[in-house]
Design an enzyme around this catalytic site. Structure first.
Site, PDB file in Angstrom:
ATOM      1  N   HIS A  60     -33.004 -58.816 -53.458  1.00 19.35           N
ATOM      2  CA  HIS A  60     -32.606 -57.903 -53.330  1.00 19.35           C
ATOM      3  C   HIS A  60     -32.596 -56.893 -52.547  1.00 19.35           C
ATOM      4  O   HIS A  60     -33.134 -55.945 -51.855  1.00 19.35           O
ATOM      5  CB  HIS A  60     -30.748 -57.306 -54.762  1.00 19.35           C
ATOM      6  CG  HIS A  60     -30.286 -58.420 -55.633  1.00 19.35           C
ATOM      7  ND1 HIS A  60     -29.382 -57.597 -55.949  1.00 19.35           N
ATOM      8  CD2 HIS A  60     -30.529 -59.266 -54.850  1.00 19.35           C
ATOM      9  CE1 HIS A  60     -29.154 -59.263 -56.320  1.00 19.35           C
ATOM     10  NE2 HIS A  60     -29.293 -60.155 -55.722  1.00 19.35           N
ATOM     11  N   GLU A  62     -32.122 -53.449 -52.723  1.00 20.79           N
ATOM     12  CA  GLU A  62     -32.671 -52.180 -53.673  1.00 20.79           C
ATOM     13  C   GLU A  62     -34.148 -52.694 -53.952  1.00 20.79           C
ATOM     14  O   GLU A  62     -35.502 -51.722 -53.974  1.00 20.79           O
ATOM     15  CB  GLU A  62     -31.969 -51.989 -54.380  1.00 20.79           C
ATOM     16  CG  GLU A  62     -30.746 -51.278 -53.759  1.00 20.79           C
ATOM     17  CD  GLU A  62     -29.391 -52.326 -53.938  1.00 20.79           C
ATOM     18  OE1 GLU A  62     -29.766 -53.992 -53.883  1.00 20.79           O
ATOM     19  OE2 GLU A  62     -27.999 -51.898 -54.109  1.00 20.79           O
ATOM     20  N   SER A  85     -22.671 -51.488 -53.532  1.00 23.23           N
ATOM     21  CA  SER A  85     -22.955 -51.534 -54.971  1.00 23.23           C
ATOM     22  C   SER A  85     -24.167 -51.994 -55.558  1.00 23.23           C
ATOM     23  O   SER A  85     -23.598 -53.168 -55.346  1.00 23.23           O
ATOM     24  CB  SER A  85     -21.342 -51.284 -55.537  1.00 23.23           C
ATOM     25  OG  SER A  85     -21.295 -50.564 -56.378  1.00 23.23           O
ATOM     26  N   CYS A  87     -26.267 -54.130 -57.813  1.00 23.31           N
ATOM     27  CA  CYS A  87     -25.606 -55.875 -58.972  1.00 23.31           C
ATOM     28  C   CYS A  87     -26.185 -54.476 -59.873  1.00 23.31           C
ATOM     29  O   CYS A  87     -27.615 -53.772 -60.038  1.00 23.31           O
ATOM     30  CB  CYS A  87     -26.366 -57.234 -58.780  1.00 23.31           C
ATOM     31  SG  CYS A  87     -28.127 -56.797 -59.298  1.00 23.31           S
ATOM     32  N   CYS A  90     -30.412 -54.219 -59.520  1.00 25.87           N
ATOM     33  CA  CYS A  90     -30.495 -53.006 -59.014  1.00 25.87           C
ATOM     34  C   CYS A  90     -30.575 -51.760 -59.786  1.00 25.87           C
ATOM     35  O   CYS A  90     -30.790 -51.118 -59.940  1.00 25.87           O
ATOM     36  CB  CYS A  90     -29.880 -52.958 -57.899  1.00 25.87           C
ATOM     37  SG  CYS A  90     -30.899 -54.562 -57.179  1.00 25.87           S
ATOM     38  N   ASP A 150     -26.502 -64.798 -55.220  1.00 27.97           N
ATOM     39  CA  ASP A 150     -27.072 -63.739 -55.048  1.00 27.97           C
ATOM     40  C   ASP A 150     -26.672 -63.186 -55.559  1.00 27.97           C
ATOM     41  O   ASP A 150     -26.940 -62.029 -56.600  1.00 27.97           O
ATOM     42  CB  ASP A 150     -26.707 -63.593 -53.401  1.00 27.97           C
ATOM     43  CG  ASP A 150     -27.603 -62.155 -52.996  1.00 27.97           C
ATOM     44  OD1 ASP A 150     -29.052 -62.358 -53.068  1.00 27.97           O
ATOM     45  OD2 ASP A 150     -26.686 -61.270 -52.783  1.00 27.97           O
TER      46      ASP A 150
END
Lengths: 154, 154
Positions: A60, A62, A85, A87, A90, A150
């Site tokens: 991801h 981040e 925002s 997940c 993260c 994802d």
């Protein structure tokens, strides 16, 4: 009622780095989420989602950003800028490394769990950036299956 | 009182893969945590912590394992085997991808947040494997700074 955290002088500049990462990911056919880790005046690392590009479900934006920044003894004084925002994975990384401040460009296209971050003492600054909303909306429309996978098939 | 979840026939075999990953990491001078993702009869991926080896703070054993397994449309029917109780980031990954079952070799040397996993419906099987406890204890004694940084400076 939630008190909105204030913007800092370099927030726009740092978020621009994250947005450029997201745009790079979009051009590559990937999930357009980007992130940057920074102190008030220095970018320490940046990255974008590479699920499609590297066939890495953990990449991801981040996570790719924290990987790019490399190992640190401490994340004190850092801010994580992300175009979407975070997940649960993260958010967990933010909590694990005690990143004190997170600026989120938008949570319209994916809500994440901002309350969990705040419950762990993270200073969350929430924007509603129209560019990021448009980019992610376009991706979700084009690639609903990749997007669903994802975020764990939801 | 907590009801202990039952072991499955291939749990020992699959955990052996995770332990071998941890031992490989230890020999490389890294944090000795390994993980394997499997269905009841097939290993889908495995990995070990590579914070030291790749200078990647996000490469915990579980993340390296999920990366090795590659993108999946679904994690239904899978079990994640890990030699150490998952940190917030790795717990978040388990929750994100809706991995239904996690077998943890030990949580003596790092407690993690098993209750969070259970609150999200994850079937958590908890062992107290003496080999894993000894391996991690030895690493924590030798490399307290690396270990502390790997779990966010706690």
């Amino acid at each position: 009622m939630m008190t909105e955290s204030p913007r800092w002088p370099d927030d726009e500049t740092m978020m621009r780095v994250a947005i450029e990462e997201a745009e790079t990911g979009f051009r590559q056919g990937g999930v357009p989420v980007g992130a940057a880790l920074a102190t008030p005046d220095t970018v320490l690392g940046s990255g974008h989602n590479e699920r499609v590009q590297r066939r890495d479900p953990t990449a991801h934006g981040e996570i790719a950003c924290l990987r790019d920044a490399g190992p640190r003894a401490s994340y004190a004084g850092t801010t994580l800028y992300t175009t979407l925002s975070p997940c649960p994975m993260c958010s967990g990384a933010i909590i694990l490394f005690q990143i004190p401040r997170v600026v989120i460009a938008e949570r319209v296209t994916y809500a994440g769990d901002v309350d969990l971050l705040r419950a762990h003492g993270v200073d969350v600054v929430l924007w509603a950036d129209e560019r990021c909303i448009a980019l992610m909306s376009e991706f979700q429309r084009r690639s609903p299956q990749v997007w669903s996978e994802d975020i764990g098939g939801r």
